[in-house]
Design an enzyme around this catalytic site. Structure first.
Site, short mmCIF file in Angstrom:
data_model
loop_
_atom_site.label_atom_id
_atom_site.label_comp_id
_atom_site.label_asym_id
_atom_site.label_seq_id
_atom_site.Cartn_x
_atom_site.Cartn_y
_atom_site.Cartn_z
N HIS A 1 -7.79 3.47 3.88
CA HIS A 1 -7.75 4.27 5.11
C HIS A 1 -9.15 4.46 5.71
CE1 HIS A 1 -3.72 5.60 3.85
NE2 HIS A 1 -3.57 6.07 5.06
N ASP B 1 0.87 -1.17 0.00
CA ASP B 1 0.00 0.00 0.00
C ASP B 1 0.91 1.23 0.00
OD1 ASP B 1 -2.34 1.61 0.29
OD2 ASP B 1 -1.94 1.79 2.43
N SER B 2 0.36 2.39 -0.35
CA SER B 2 1.15 3.62 -0.31
C SER B 2 1.59 3.93 1.12
CB SER B 2 0.32 4.78 -0.84
OG SER B 2 -0.82 4.97 -0.03
N GLU C 1 -4.01 9.96 8.75
CA GLU C 1 -2.57 9.78 9.00
C GLU C 1 -2.10 10.61 10.20
OE1 GLU C 1 0.22 9.13 6.01
OE2 GLU C 1 -1.00 7.37 5.67
#
Lengths: 266, 266
Positions: free
Chosen positions: A187, A11-12, A153
């Site tokens: 996310h 994943d990023s 994040e």
């Protein structure tokens, strides 16, 4: 390919750990390798060219670890590179977009649905077009929610400003009579309760994690590649940036602490 | 080095264009080259190692363009790599942090100030320590505001959610009796009015742009490297990601449209 080879996910950043968690539950006897490209996160506001370049870097790293199955645990990467990977790699490739679409079509009753994702995922139009191919009668409303990932994040998942942004992005859906919404970014399950509050409690929020895990199990079973060992296997975590920050986020996303995170440079 | 060589600037994205604008006004006879590393933006939430690696990529590209002066138009990069660059490059290097500190010490009367920046800039502690060395009697309150950049990059510079985030980050300053705040991120001048509203109209908001332009002029004059031509020079823009998105942001940041943006891969 030997059945004791690992499954690779990337994943990023840390969002794909929501997929990792499902795989760990569904396939405890499999070795899993997770790669989070945190040095270049987010992918969702980058160009298709940049996303393709970064995705191939991640895939090349995992292929070198001799994985038997690749899970693209990032909707943005999945939107731009999944077919290329499925056509060129010598191993099976599972992408969150197909699993998400699978879940969404299984869930909706009215055929009126929403797709929520990053700017790049939504602008690619891939999910909309795959959904149309699969179920031509479904009407989908696509909405890019670019600030959700930065809020998540930063760990600000209950902040009133996030609620305002959710209302900002999702307000137009209130009058569309949808019955389901695909969380088309790994996310977003972290802010499920906020999305649910804004859309209303009757809207089904769909995520691909369980479907991905079942798909991985099914694919490996068909190939005869399921690991036959009976004991729970270790999981490996790699990150392209700070290991401590990754470890902290991983704890939040997985719900339990992880021991070793290895730094790599792609 | 010939006086008609260009000046090079770089930033993680488009924020450094606020510095570019000042240079264009102060030194219209100079050729300017701007590089925005938009494929890897933001730097502000990455590790020092990643920031150093990315910064050196940008600097190497600009050095190959035979620039006579380098302006590090990014506080995050400036915080981690400025001294390394000043010691190793064969040309003079100007960083926004030193220009910002210069302006801040010139502005404050009470000696109680705030420093607002990205997580990485604030955690590096460099600005705080340089400020302490220069003016030991100044008391500085440092605050990381990680979501300001994503809001600005999304163009949501007047959204009520941004106002909530500004209150969230800056609330603790209300009782500290500061008289000035350094906008230690080149994006922040874009939301100057929101920061001013939250901190109060009597607080001076300090940015490094004018000081950087004066410093560039002074440095070139000392070396005898000022371009002696009387006509306005062209400016070149490079980006590591989508050129159209860069062009749109540049218009917003510079206040006028730019023609050519060239894509590069670092």
């Amino acid at each position: 390919m030997t059945p004791d080879a690992p499954i690779g996910l990337f994943d990023s950043g840390v969002g794909g750990l929501t997929i990792m968690r499902s795989l760990m539950r569904q396939l405890p006897q499999e070795k899993l390798i997770y790669l989070g490209d945190t040095a270049r996160v987010p992918y969702g506001n980058k160009s298709p060219q940049a996303i393709i370049r970064y995705t191939l870097d991640c895939v090349n790293f995992l292929i070198k670890q001799r994985i038997k199955l690749l899970v693209v645990a990032c909707f943005t990467a999945s939107s731009h590179v999944l077919y290329l990977l499925q056509e060129t790699l010598p191993i099976p490739v599972i992408g969150v977009i197909q699993c998400g679409i699978e879940e969404l079509t299984r869930t909706t009753r009215s055929g009126r649905v929403a797709i929520l994702g990053t700017t790049s995922t939504i602008h690619s139009g891939i999910i909309q077009s795959l959904l149309q191919q699969r179920s031509p009668l479904i009407t989908a409303f696509s909405i890019a929610c670019p600030l959700f990932v930065p809020f998540i994040e930063e760990g600000l998942i209950e902040h009133p400003a996030l609620m305002l942004m959710a209302r900002h992005y999702l307000a137009s859906l209130k009058t569309e009579n949808i019955d389901s919404a695909l969380l088309a970014c790994t996310h977003y399950p972290m802010i499920r309760s906020i999305i649910q509050e804004v859309l209303g409690k009757d809207i089904a929020l769909v995520e691909p994690a369980m479907s991905c895990a079942r798909s991985a199990q099914h694919t490996l079973a068909q190939k005869g590649w399921l690991n036959q060992q009976n004991q729970k296997q270790d999981c490996l975590f790699y990150t392209t940036d700070d290991t401590e920050k990754f470890r902290a986020s991983a704890h939040q996303f997985l719900g339990f602490p992880i021991e070793t995170v290895r730094p790599i440079d792609l």
